[in-house]
Motif scaffolding. Structure first.
Motif, PDB file in Angstrom:
ATOM      1  N   LEU A  90       0.832  -1.210   0.000  1.00 14.67           N
ATOM      2  CA  LEU A  90       0.000   0.000   0.000  1.00 14.67           C
ATOM      3  C   LEU A  90       0.867   1.260   0.000  1.00 14.67           C
ATOM      4  CD1 LEU A  90      -2.834   1.194   0.054  1.00 14.67           C
ATOM      5  CD2 LEU A  90      -2.765   1.092   2.554  1.00 14.67           C
ATOM      6  N   THR A  91       1.979   1.205   0.711  1.00 15.93           N
ATOM      7  CA  THR A  91       2.869   2.377   0.752  1.00 15.93           C
ATOM      8  C   THR A  91       3.440   2.653  -0.643  1.00 15.93           C
ATOM      9  OG1 THR A  91       3.407   1.833   3.030  1.00 15.93           O
ATOM     10  CG2 THR A  91       4.890   3.349   1.929  1.00 15.93           C
ATOM     11  N   ALA A  92       3.878   1.579  -1.326  1.00 18.02           N
ATOM     12  CA  ALA A  92       4.462   1.763  -2.669  1.00 18.02           C
ATOM     13  C   ALA A  92       3.410   2.350  -3.616  1.00 18.02           C
ATOM     14  CB  ALA A  92       4.986   0.426  -3.191  1.00 18.02           C
ATOM     15  N   LEU A  93       2.178   1.811  -3.564  1.00 17.88           N
ATOM     16  CA  LEU A  93       1.114   2.316  -4.454  1.00 17.88           C
ATOM     17  C   LEU A  93       0.792   3.781  -4.137  1.00 17.88           C
ATOM     18  CD1 LEU A  93      -1.271  -0.785  -4.381  1.00 17.88           C
ATOM     19  CD2 LEU A  93      -0.134   0.146  -6.410  1.00 17.88           C
ATOM     20  N   GLY A 131       1.221   7.432  -6.397  1.00 17.65           N
ATOM     21  CA  GLY A 131       0.031   8.197  -6.799  1.00 17.65           C
ATOM     22  C   GLY A 131      -1.162   7.322  -7.137  1.00 17.65           C
ATOM     23  N   ALA A 132      -1.122   5.998  -6.801  1.00 19.55           N
ATOM     24  CA  ALA A 132      -2.223   5.101  -7.170  1.00 19.55           C
ATOM     25  C   ALA A 132      -3.299   4.993  -6.086  1.00 19.55           C
ATOM     26  CB  ALA A 132      -1.670   3.709  -7.489  1.00 19.55           C
ATOM     27  N   TRP A 133      -3.125   5.676  -4.972  1.00 20.61           N
ATOM     28  CA  TRP A 133      -4.150   5.699  -3.911  1.00 20.61           C
ATOM     29  C   TRP A 133      -4.277   7.152  -3.468  1.00 20.61           C
ATOM     30  CZ3 TRP A 133      -8.237   3.454  -2.370  1.00 20.61           C
ATOM     31  CH2 TRP A 133      -8.741   3.604  -1.078  1.00 20.61           C
ATOM     32  N   SER A 154      -4.941  14.947  -3.235  1.00 16.43           N
ATOM     33  CA  SER A 154      -5.039  13.515  -3.549  1.00 16.43           C
ATOM     34  C   SER A 154      -3.844  12.990  -4.333  1.00 16.43           C
ATOM     35  CB  SER A 154      -6.341  13.227  -4.276  1.00 16.43           C
ATOM     36  OG  SER A 154      -6.456  14.090  -5.365  1.00 16.43           O
ATOM     37  N   SER A 155      -2.854  13.853  -4.639  1.00 20.26           N
ATOM     38  CA  SER A 155      -1.623  13.347  -5.277  1.00 20.26           C
ATOM     39  C   SER A 155      -0.458  13.663  -4.356  1.00 20.26           C
ATOM     40  CB  SER A 155      -1.322  14.045  -6.595  1.00 20.26           C
ATOM     41  OG  SER A 155      -2.470  14.219  -7.312  1.00 20.26           O
TER      42      SER A 155
END
Ligand SMILES: O=C(O)CCC(=O)C(=O)O
Length: 314
Positions: free
Chosen positions: A46-49, A53-55, A70-71
């Protein structure tokens, strides 16, 4: 350091007594080695995502209080929001690991002991069906050095001493408890023990908001697998070392009597937008029913309190 070890082995102080005295307690080794491994794997993905910028539900470096963009900012992120969100971009097993942890009987038993402490002079320690689902987030290592200013989570720095005393009356029942559960050794949280129960002293009021030498301050030292429960109105700050791994789950549990102040604390993070879509079907029987009840009480709190605004701003 407050730990649940006893001052008198025959009559150890209760967890709520320790929390009321110092504003925080540490429970060592809450996780088994295998739970730690499972949670680290989910947390790393989750940290990598989130860094990529994927979460969108993140805490960006440079901004202390919600709402956050949100980015990721060019300087990165220091937190990830909504680990129980139904759209979390992770395999089911990883999402389940976060749900299992948030609703774990060990966490909820400590929360119950803190929130349902017997009223003075009674043996009754209440019923568990007053617990309310609140936040489940994660605090992570920023990629550049970053620190939070001194604050209380739900009382502005501009509050007068009279207002602080009215809000910090520890003879009133406790309506929430917040926890930091370290997946890696973590000493980023700095607190002034006892300050959850009193107005700021003159020295605290006039201190630099980023003071590294606040009188009485201590680092809350957590070894991987330990959890600290604390009153989020204790004077505290976070100071982050960008070279040291940090993945610390950061949650809270409420009491149904928490009223508008708790509603603001929780719903300002946007939980109300998705909580009804959460699927708790993968939780063990017994745990699942309790989770559904906690969710239901959060939904009701949202309905009853309407637009709650934000606690703090910068
Ligand atoms: O990093 C921490 O443990 C403290 C976080 C904090 O103070 C906050 O979220 O308001």
């Amino acid at each position: 350091m407050a730990t649940p070890s006893s001052a008198d082995d025959n009559h150890p102080p209760s967890l709520s007594t320790l929390l009321k005295k110092d504003g925080f307690i540490i429970i060592p080794s809450l996780l088994t080695p295998s739970e730690l491994t499972t949670l680290r794997a989910a947390a790393s993905k989750l940290t990598a995502l989130s860094r990529a910028g994927a979460w969108p539900h993140i805490r960006t470096v440079g901004k202390q209080f919600p709402p956050w963009p949100s980015s990721p900012s060019p300087s990165g992120i220091w937190g990830i929001q909504h680990l129980l969100h139904p759209s979390l971009p992770l395999p089911q097993a990883d999402r389940q690991a976060f749900q299992n942890l948030y609703f774990s009987p060990r966490i909820l038993s400590i929360a119950s002991q803190l929130l349902l402490a017997p009223a003075p002079g009674t043996e009754d320690n209440g019923k568990e069906d007053v617990l309310v689902m609140e936040l489940c987030n994660m605090l992570v290592r920023p990629s550049t050095p970053f620190a939070l200013r001194w604050h209380r989570d739900d009382i502005p720095w501009s509050a007068s001493a009279v207002d602080e005393e009215a809000r910090l009356d520890i003879t009133k029942p406790i309506h929430h408890t917040q926890w930091n559960l370290a997946l890696y050794d973590d000493d980023s949280l700095i607190v002034v023990p006892g300050s959850h129960a009193r107005a700021r002293t003159q020295a605290e009021r006039s201190a630099d908001p980023f003071a590294d030498d606040m009188p009485g301050q201590i680092k809350v030292q957590l070894t991987a697998g330990d959890v600290a429960f604390y009153d989020n109105n204790i004077l505290h700050r976070g100071v982050y070392d960008s070279a040291k791994e940090r993945m610390t789950l950061h949650g809270s549990v409420g009491h149904v009597d928490g009223s508008r102040e708790r509603a603001r604390n929780v719903l300002q993070h946007g939980v109300g937008e998705w909580v009804e879509q959460c699927d708790f079907g993968g939780l063990e029987e017994g745990v699942r029913e309790r989770a559904e009840g906690m969710r239901e009480r959060l939904v009701r709190m949202g309905r009853e309190n309407g637009d709650v605004g934000f606690s703090l701003s910068e």
